[in-house]
Design a protein around this motif. Sequence first.
Motif, PDB file in Angstrom:
ATOM      1  N   GLU A 156       7.948  -6.379 -24.662  1.00 53.85           N
ATOM      2  CA  GLU A 156       7.279  -5.478 -25.589  1.00 53.85           C
ATOM      3  C   GLU A 156       6.129  -4.784 -24.879  1.00 53.85           C
ATOM      4  O   GLU A 156       5.105  -5.408 -24.582  1.00 53.85           O
ATOM      5  N   ASP A 195       7.869  -1.252 -30.432  1.00 54.39           N
ATOM      6  CA  ASP A 195       6.943  -1.361 -31.561  1.00 54.39           C
ATOM      7  C   ASP A 195       6.252  -0.009 -31.689  1.00 54.39           C
ATOM      8  O   ASP A 195       5.516   0.409 -30.788  1.00 54.39           O
ATOM      9  N   HIS A 221       9.948  -2.675 -34.109  1.00 53.97           N
ATOM     10  CA  HIS A 221       8.834  -3.126 -34.954  1.00 53.97           C
ATOM     11  C   HIS A 221       8.132  -1.924 -35.583  1.00 53.97           C
ATOM     12  O   HIS A 221       7.883  -0.935 -34.903  1.00 53.97           O
ATOM     13  N   GLU A 265       5.497  -5.521 -38.866  1.00 53.22           N
ATOM     14  CA  GLU A 265       4.533  -6.383 -38.183  1.00 53.22           C
ATOM     15  C   GLU A 265       3.137  -5.800 -38.375  1.00 53.22           C
ATOM     16  O   GLU A 265       2.740  -4.853 -37.710  1.00 53.22           O
TER      17      GLU A 265
HETATM   18 ZN    ZN Z   1       5.467  -5.836 -32.144  1.00 49.09          ZN
END
Ligand code: ZN
Length: 292
Positions: A156, A195, A221, A265
Amino acid sequence: MRDFSTDHRWLSINTATVRRQHGTEVPLPEIIEACARHGIRAISPWRDQVAAAGLDNVARLVKAHGLELSGYCRGGMFPYADEAGMKAARDDNRRAVDEACALKAACLVLVVGSLPGALAGKAAHKDIQLARNQVTDAIGELLDYAGSMGMPLAIEPLHPMYAADRACINTLEQALDVCDELDPMRSGALGVAVDVYHVWWDPKLKAQIARAGKDRLLAFHVCDWLTPTADLLNDRGMMGDGVIEIPKIRRWAEAQGFTGYSEVEIFSTGNWWQRGTDEILSTCIERHRSAV
Ligand code: ZN
């Protein structure tokens, strides 16, 4: 692109989103029950929450409710200042892989770390390239272990504001360079977690999502970037409340064949964590339909 407007089949809840209710910690079993009550099909729990509730207990609850894990949070924090630090990180990451396997997670998410000691307020050195080299080497070693267990690793990239302490991999391009180096044959064992909070600003985002392709897009995300942002870590917004073009980014991912969960998230000390679990989950469902 999939139509999310009429159901929330592809909504996953990262359990940090509901880890506090009116400011107090909510145990993971309660979070799991609440998700099941709201017809949510997937979660992504954190290791500390799983440890507090007991791994076997959590595995049993997940199975009993027919839940899937869109990911497991998290492995990483690889860079070290000495031999003991290197061994500790390696062992801890292997345990994270074991836990992810026990919970049948789709992938183990890696927040790779950066300057050793920085998170605690005192960096052991300033050499970020050294940290990056250690990260690549450590992921390479973990990949052998995780690959043998059949657990995909999802790097990530984190927003550059975390470059000193949480992650020295800060763009999707950088993460994919590591994937190319360690897994040139694109085996599926190594990929990325996209994300939107971390990557939305990146002028190369669309091109790098295309470069990742279906086999390296392991997790997606969502939350939103608030203006102004009051806290660098714990002031994430609910989807639709900020400036990220979430549907556009999802379209780019789905154009590559991504068909996984959209995982909410949100870390929010001042707002969402002051509310009740049911209110947070109801809002996540509503925004998943209207703003993702
Ligand atoms: Zn994340």
